[in-house]
Scaffold this motif. Structure first.
Motif, PDB file in Angstrom:
ATOM      1  N   GLN A  97       0.830  -1.206   0.000  1.00  0.00           N
ATOM      2  CA  GLN A  97       0.000   0.000   0.000  1.00  0.00           C
ATOM      3  C   GLN A  97       0.863   1.254   0.000  1.00  0.00           C
ATOM      4  O   GLN A  97       0.541   2.246  -0.670  1.00  0.00           O
ATOM      5  CB  GLN A  97      -0.930  -0.015   1.207  1.00  0.00           C
ATOM      6  N   LEU A  98       1.987   1.214   0.710  1.00  0.00           N
ATOM      7  CA  LEU A  98       2.880   2.373   0.738  1.00  0.00           C
ATOM      8  C   LEU A  98       3.467   2.647  -0.648  1.00  0.00           C
ATOM      9  O   LEU A  98       3.628   3.810  -1.042  1.00  0.00           O
ATOM     10  CB  LEU A  98       4.005   2.159   1.760  1.00  0.00           C
ATOM     11  N   ARG A  99       3.743   1.602  -1.392  1.00  0.00           N
ATOM     12  CA  ARG A  99       4.232   1.798  -2.770  1.00  0.00           C
ATOM     13  C   ARG A  99       3.182   2.522  -3.609  1.00  0.00           C
ATOM     14  O   ARG A  99       3.500   3.385  -4.427  1.00  0.00           O
ATOM     15  CB  ARG A  99       4.603   0.448  -3.404  1.00  0.00           C
ATOM     16  N   GLN A 100       1.917   2.182  -3.384  1.00  0.00           N
ATOM     17  CA  GLN A 100       0.839   2.862  -4.102  1.00  0.00           C
ATOM     18  C   GLN A 100       0.739   4.322  -3.675  1.00  0.00           C
ATOM     19  O   GLN A 100       0.538   5.218  -4.501  1.00  0.00           O
ATOM     20  CB  GLN A 100      -0.495   2.159  -3.858  1.00  0.00           C
ATOM     21  N   VAL A 101       0.874   4.576  -2.388  1.00  0.00           N
ATOM     22  CA  VAL A 101       0.849   5.952  -1.866  1.00  0.00           C
ATOM     23  C   VAL A 101       1.932   6.784  -2.542  1.00  0.00           C
ATOM     24  O   VAL A 101       1.688   7.910  -3.002  1.00  0.00           O
ATOM     25  CB  VAL A 101       1.046   5.973  -0.333  1.00  0.00           C
ATOM     26  N   LYS A 102       3.142   6.221  -2.630  1.00  0.00           N
ATOM     27  CA  LYS A 102       4.263   6.943  -3.246  1.00  0.00           C
ATOM     28  C   LYS A 102       4.052   7.137  -4.752  1.00  0.00           C
ATOM     29  O   LYS A 102       4.576   8.081  -5.343  1.00  0.00           O
ATOM     30  CB  LYS A 102       5.573   6.197  -2.980  1.00  0.00           C
ATOM     31  N   ALA A 103       3.293   6.223  -5.358  1.00  0.00           N
ATOM     32  CA  ALA A 103       2.960   6.402  -6.778  1.00  0.00           C
ATOM     33  C   ALA A 103       1.930   7.513  -6.962  1.00  0.00           C
ATOM     34  O   ALA A 103       1.927   8.211  -7.977  1.00  0.00           O
ATOM     35  CB  ALA A 103       2.434   5.090  -7.361  1.00  0.00           C
ATOM     36  N   ASP A 104       1.073   7.692  -5.970  1.00  0.00           N
ATOM     37  CA  ASP A 104       0.018   8.705  -6.052  1.00  0.00           C
ATOM     38  C   ASP A 104       0.513  10.104  -5.671  1.00  0.00           C
ATOM     39  O   ASP A 104       0.053  11.105  -6.233  1.00  0.00           O
ATOM     40  CB  ASP A 104      -1.152   8.330  -5.127  1.00  0.00           C
ATOM     41  N   PHE A 105       1.445  10.172  -4.710  1.00  0.00           N
ATOM     42  CA  PHE A 105       1.836  11.465  -4.161  1.00  0.00           C
ATOM     43  C   PHE A 105       3.333  11.551  -3.908  1.00  0.00           C
ATOM     44  O   PHE A 105       4.000  10.546  -3.658  1.00  0.00           O
ATOM     45  CB  PHE A 105       1.138  11.715  -2.809  1.00  0.00           C
ATOM     46  N   ALA A 106       3.839  12.783  -3.956  1.00  0.00           N
ATOM     47  CA  ALA A 106       5.123  13.131  -3.354  1.00  0.00           C
ATOM     48  C   ALA A 106       4.798  14.071  -2.199  1.00  0.00           C
ATOM     49  O   ALA A 106       3.680  14.579  -2.094  1.00  0.00           O
ATOM     50  CB  ALA A 106       6.031  13.810  -4.372  1.00  0.00           C
ATOM     51  N   ALA A 107       5.740  14.321  -1.308  1.00  0.00           N
ATOM     52  CA  ALA A 107       5.447  15.174  -0.161  1.00  0.00           C
ATOM     53  C   ALA A 107       6.700  15.881   0.325  1.00  0.00           C
ATOM     54  O   ALA A 107       7.821  15.352   0.212  1.00  0.00           O
ATOM     55  CB  ALA A 107       4.844  14.346   0.978  1.00  0.00           C
ATOM     56  N   TYR A 108       6.501  17.069   0.868  1.00  0.00           N
ATOM     57  CA  TYR A 108       7.618  17.830   1.425  1.00  0.00           C
ATOM     58  C   TYR A 108       7.085  18.773   2.495  1.00  0.00           C
ATOM     59  O   TYR A 108       6.134  19.517   2.264  1.00  0.00           O
ATOM     60  CB  TYR A 108       8.319  18.635   0.324  1.00  0.00           C
ATOM     61  N   GLY A 109       7.676  18.719   3.682  1.00  0.00           N
ATOM     62  CA  GLY A 109       7.320  19.602   4.785  1.00  0.00           C
ATOM     63  C   GLY A 109       8.240  20.814   4.807  1.00  0.00           C
ATOM     64  O   GLY A 109       9.461  20.666   4.877  1.00  0.00           O
ATOM     65  N   VAL A 110       7.661  21.993   4.757  1.00  0.00           N
ATOM     66  CA  VAL A 110       8.429  23.235   4.674  1.00  0.00           C
ATOM     67  C   VAL A 110       8.533  23.858   6.063  1.00  0.00           C
ATOM     68  O   VAL A 110       7.516  24.137   6.703  1.00  0.00           O
ATOM     69  CB  VAL A 110       7.753  24.225   3.692  1.00  0.00           C
ATOM     70  N   GLN A 111       9.758  24.067   6.522  1.00  0.00           N
ATOM     71  CA  GLN A 111       9.981  24.702   7.815  1.00  0.00           C
ATOM     72  C   GLN A 111       9.807  26.214   7.692  1.00  0.00           C
ATOM     73  O   GLN A 111       9.840  26.782   6.606  1.00  0.00           O
ATOM     74  CB  GLN A 111      11.373  24.359   8.334  1.00  0.00           C
ATOM     75  N   GLY A 112       9.624  26.881   8.837  1.00  0.00           N
ATOM     76  CA  GLY A 112       9.296  28.295   8.856  1.00  0.00           C
ATOM     77  C   GLY A 112      10.251  29.194   8.095  1.00  0.00           C
ATOM     78  O   GLY A 112       9.842  30.010   7.258  1.00  0.00           O
ATOM     79  N   GLU A 113      11.535  29.050   8.358  1.00  0.00           N
ATOM     80  CA  GLU A 113      12.507  29.932   7.703  1.00  0.00           C
ATOM     81  C   GLU A 113      12.580  29.667   6.203  1.00  0.00           C
ATOM     82  O   GLU A 113      12.810  30.576   5.415  1.00  0.00           O
ATOM     83  CB  GLU A 113      13.894  29.768   8.344  1.00  0.00           C
ATOM     84  N   GLU A 114      12.384  28.415   5.818  1.00  0.00           N
ATOM     85  CA  GLU A 114      12.369  28.080   4.392  1.00  0.00           C
ATOM     86  C   GLU A 114      11.172  28.728   3.695  1.00  0.00           C
ATOM     87  O   GLU A 114      11.276  29.183   2.545  1.00  0.00           O
ATOM     88  CB  GLU A 114      12.328  26.566   4.212  1.00  0.00           C
ATOM     89  N   CYS A 115      10.052  28.788   4.406  1.00  0.00           N
ATOM     90  CA  CYS A 115       8.863  29.447   3.870  1.00  0.00           C
ATOM     91  C   CYS A 115       9.145  30.924   3.599  1.00  0.00           C
ATOM     92  O   CYS A 115       8.863  31.435   2.507  1.00  0.00           O
ATOM     93  CB  CYS A 115       7.710  29.296   4.863  1.00  0.00           C
ATOM     94  N   LEU A 116       9.747  31.613   4.574  1.00  0.00           N
ATOM     95  CA  LEU A 116      10.054  33.035   4.409  1.00  0.00           C
ATOM     96  C   LEU A 116      11.127  33.255   3.350  1.00  0.00           C
ATOM     97  O   LEU A 116      11.042  34.195   2.544  1.00  0.00           O
ATOM     98  CB  LEU A 116      10.511  33.627   5.745  1.00  0.00           C
ATOM     99  N   LYS A 117      12.120  32.379   3.336  1.00  0.00           N
ATOM    100  CA  LYS A 117      13.193  32.485   2.337  1.00  0.00           C
ATOM    101  C   LYS A 117      12.634  32.378   0.921  1.00  0.00           C
ATOM    102  O   LYS A 117      13.064  33.103   0.006  1.00  0.00           O
ATOM    103  CB  LYS A 117      14.228  31.380   2.575  1.00  0.00           C
ATOM    104  N   THR A 118      11.669  31.482   0.735  1.00  0.00           N
ATOM    105  CA  THR A 118      11.065  31.295  -0.598  1.00  0.00           C
ATOM    106  C   THR A 118      10.282  32.538  -1.010  1.00  0.00           C
ATOM    107  O   THR A 118      10.323  32.942  -2.179  1.00  0.00           O
ATOM    108  CB  THR A 118      10.166  30.046  -0.593  1.00  0.00           C
TER     109      THR A 118
END
Length: 466
Positions: free
Chosen positions: A352-373
Motif C-alpha cells: 500500500q505504501l508503494r501505491q501511496v508513493k505512486a500517487d503522491f510526493a510530499a515535502y514539509g516546509v519549515q518556517g525559515e524556508e517558507c520566508l526564504k522562498t
C-alpha cells in the motif's frame, strides 16, 4: 449517480441528499459510487470552455440531472460572478516550468471561495426548493470561516456558526469573519486548536438526534460538494498550461492541511485528467508528509506557523483517500478508522505504501524556508507569494524532476498574511476591501473547546430558526 459512505453503512443516496448529509451518518465520508471517466475526446472539447462552462460540464456528472440544466447553470454563473477575475482562477507563469494557479480572486481573497460560493448558493437553492431551514456548522483554521460566511450571509432560511482557534489565525482572517454584523452569523473563538474544533464538529454531527433537531449542515470539506467544486480548477489549470506549451502530464504542488484540496486533484486524475505528480506541501504540522514517506499516519506535536491555515494535525479528508487505497473496501476502511480512534495511529502495508508513493510526493516546509522562498521569488520574479503558496513553491523546488512542468496552487492573497510578509522586509498594499476591515467592530464570543458549551451556544443561535 449515487453516493456511498467510506464505512459502508449508508444506502446509495443522490447528490442533494449527499450535500445535506455532509458527514455520513455512520461517521464516514461520502464518495461517488463510481468515479466518472472522461475520454480524451471529451477533454479536448472541454479545453475550449470558459471556467463557468467547464464547471457545469464537470459538476453535471455528479449532479446527474437532480438539478435541471438551466437552474444548475444559473447557480454556477451566480457563484462565480462574484470573482474579480473573468477567468475566475487565472494561471500565471513564474518561470520556465513553474506556474501558479491564482485561487484568491473571490470575495474573501482565498481559495475556499471557489467551493463555498458554489456551496452557499447550492444550500440557498435547496432551502428554497424544500422550504427547509438550514443551519450550517463549521470549523476553520482561517479561510473556510470567512468564505463560508460570505457564501451564505443574507440568504433566506440559512443561519451559520463558525468555530475558529482563538489567536491562531491571521488578523485579516479573524477580521473577515468577525466584522460581519448579521444576526444569522455566530462566530465562536475556541480556546484550543483547529483540530479541537474539527473534533467537536464531528462529534456534534455524529449525534443524529441533535443534528436532525436543528437541521445541521456541513460547510467543511467533509461535504463532498466542496471537493467537487475544487476539482474543476485542476482541469482549468491543465487546459491553460496546455495552451501555452506542449505537455503530456502536468504536476501539481498543493499547500495542504486538511487533504481536501489535494484530494480534489486526486479525483481529477481518477476521472482521466493527465496529472503527473501530486505534491503534498505541508508545514511543520507534517502528518501527511510522514504518512506519504513512511506509511504511518499519526498526529505529532502541534505547531503554530507562518502558514496558519495548514496548522492541522488530523486531516479530515484523509479517509476518502484511504478508502481508495484499500480498494474501495468499506469494511477495511471502517476497521482502520476505528483503530485510529482507539490507538491514534494508522499503519499501511509495504504494498500500500508503494501505491501511496505512486500517487503522491510530499515535502514539509519549515518556517525559515517558507520566508526564504517568499523573499527569493519576490526578488527574482517580482511576484509576492503568501506563506501557504510559498510552501507549495518550496515543495515544488524540492520534489521537481528536471523538465517536468508544475502548477502550484496559490491559495490566498498575501494581504491576508501580512505578519509573514513583514518578516520578509517586504511592504505590500492592502486591497481596499481588506483595508476597510480594520475600522469595523468585531462580533465574536470566546469559549472553551468544550462540546457541551458549544452545544449550548448552538441551541441558542439556531433556536430562533426553528
Amino acid at each position: 449517480m449515487k453516493y456511498i459512505s467510506t464505512r459502508g453503512n449508508v444506502n446509495k443516496i443522490g447528490f442533494i441528499d449527499t450535500v445535506l448529509m455532509g458527514l455520513a451518518t455512520d461517521g464516514g465520508l461520502l464518495v461517488p459510487e463510481k468515479i466518472p471517466q472522461i475520454s480524451e475526446e471529451k477533454l479536448e472539447a472541454m479545453s475550449k470552455l470558459s471556467y463557468q462552462e467547464l464547471a457545469y460540464e464537470i459538476i453535471s456528472y455528479y449532479v446527474d440531472g437532480e438539478i435541471p440544466e438551466t437552474e444548475l447553470k444559473e447557480l454556477i454563473n451566480k457563484s462565480y460572478g462574484t470573482f474579480r477575475s473573468h477567468e475566475v482562477t487565472p494561471v500565471v507563469k513564474l518561470k520556465d516550468n513553474l506556474y501558479v494557479l491564482e485561487l484568491f480572486h473571490g470575495p474573501t481573497f482565498a481559495f475556499k471561495d471557489v467551493a463555498l460560493q458554489f456551496l452557499g448558493n447550492l444550500y440557498s437553492y435547496i432551502a428554497k426548493k424544500t422550504g427547509e431551514t438550514i443551519n450550517i456548522l463549521g470549523a476553520t483554521s482561517g479561510d473556510t470561516g470567512a468564505s463560508a460566511i460570505e457564501g451564505v450571509r443574507g440568504k433566506e432560511g440559512i443561519r451559520i456558526c463558525i468555530l475558529h482557534p482563538h489567536g491562531k489565525v491571521s488578523k485579516v482572517q479573524e477580521l473577515q469573519m468577525t466584522t460581519v454584523d448579521d444576526e444569522s452569523v455566530l462566530n465562536l473563538a475556541i480556546e484550543g486548536t483547529f483540530d479541537d474544533g474539527q473534533r467537536i464538529i464531528k462529534e456534534i454531527f455524529a449525534d443524529l438526534d441533535f443534528k436532525n433537531k436543528y437541521h445541521l449542515r456541513a460547510i467543511n470539506s467533509i461535504n463532498f460538494a466542496r471537493i467537487l467544486a475544487q476539482t474543476v480548477y485542476y482541469f482549468y489549470a491543465y487546459f491553460q498550461v496546455a495552451k501555452d506549451r506542449d505537455i503530456k502530464n502536468l504536476d501539481f504542488s498543493v499547500p495542504t492541511g486538511n487533504f481536501g484540496d489535494i484530494f480534489a486533484g486526486y479525483l481529477a486524475k481518477r476521472m482521466g485528467l493527465p496529472v503527473g505528480k501530486l505534491i503534498v506541501a505541508t508545514n511543520e504540522n507534517n502528518i501527511l508528509e510522514r504518512f506519504i514517506k513512511d506509511g504511518i499516519y499519526q498526529p505529532g506535536e502541534f505547531h503554530s506557523t507562518y502558514s496558519p491555515s495548514m496548522d492541522i494535525q488530523v486531516a479530515s479528508n484523509f479517509e476518502r483517500y484511504l478508502f481508495y487505497l484499500l480498494g474501495e473496501d468499506s469494511q477495511a476502511t471502517a476497521k482502520l478508522m476505528d483503530k485510529f480512534k482507539s490507538e491514534g495511529k494508522i499503519t499501511v502495508s509495504e504494498e500500500q505504501l508503494r501505491q501511496v508513493k505512486a500517487d503522491f510526493a510530499a515535502y514539509g516546509v519549515q518556517g525559515e524556508e517558507c520566508l526564504k522562498t517568499i523573499r527569493q521569488y519576490h526578488k527574482e520574479t517580482n511576484y509576492l507569494l503568501d506563506p501557504h503558496t510559498s510552501c507549495g513553491v518550496a515543495a515544488y523546488d524540492a520534489c521537481n524532476d528536471e523538465g517536468e512542468v508544475c502548477v502550484t496552487l496559490s491559495t490566498a492573497h498575501p494581504a491576508k498574511f501580512n505578519e509573514a510578509i513583514e518578516l520578509c522586509d517586504i511592504e505590500q498594499t492592502y486591497p481596499e476591501q481588506i483595508k476597510a476591515l480594520f475600522d469595523k467592530p468585531q462580533h465574536l464570543e470566546v469559549v472553551a473547546a468544550s462540546n457541551d458549551e458549544i452545544r449550548q451556544k448552538l441551541e441558542k443561535h439556531f433556536q430562533s430558526a426553528l
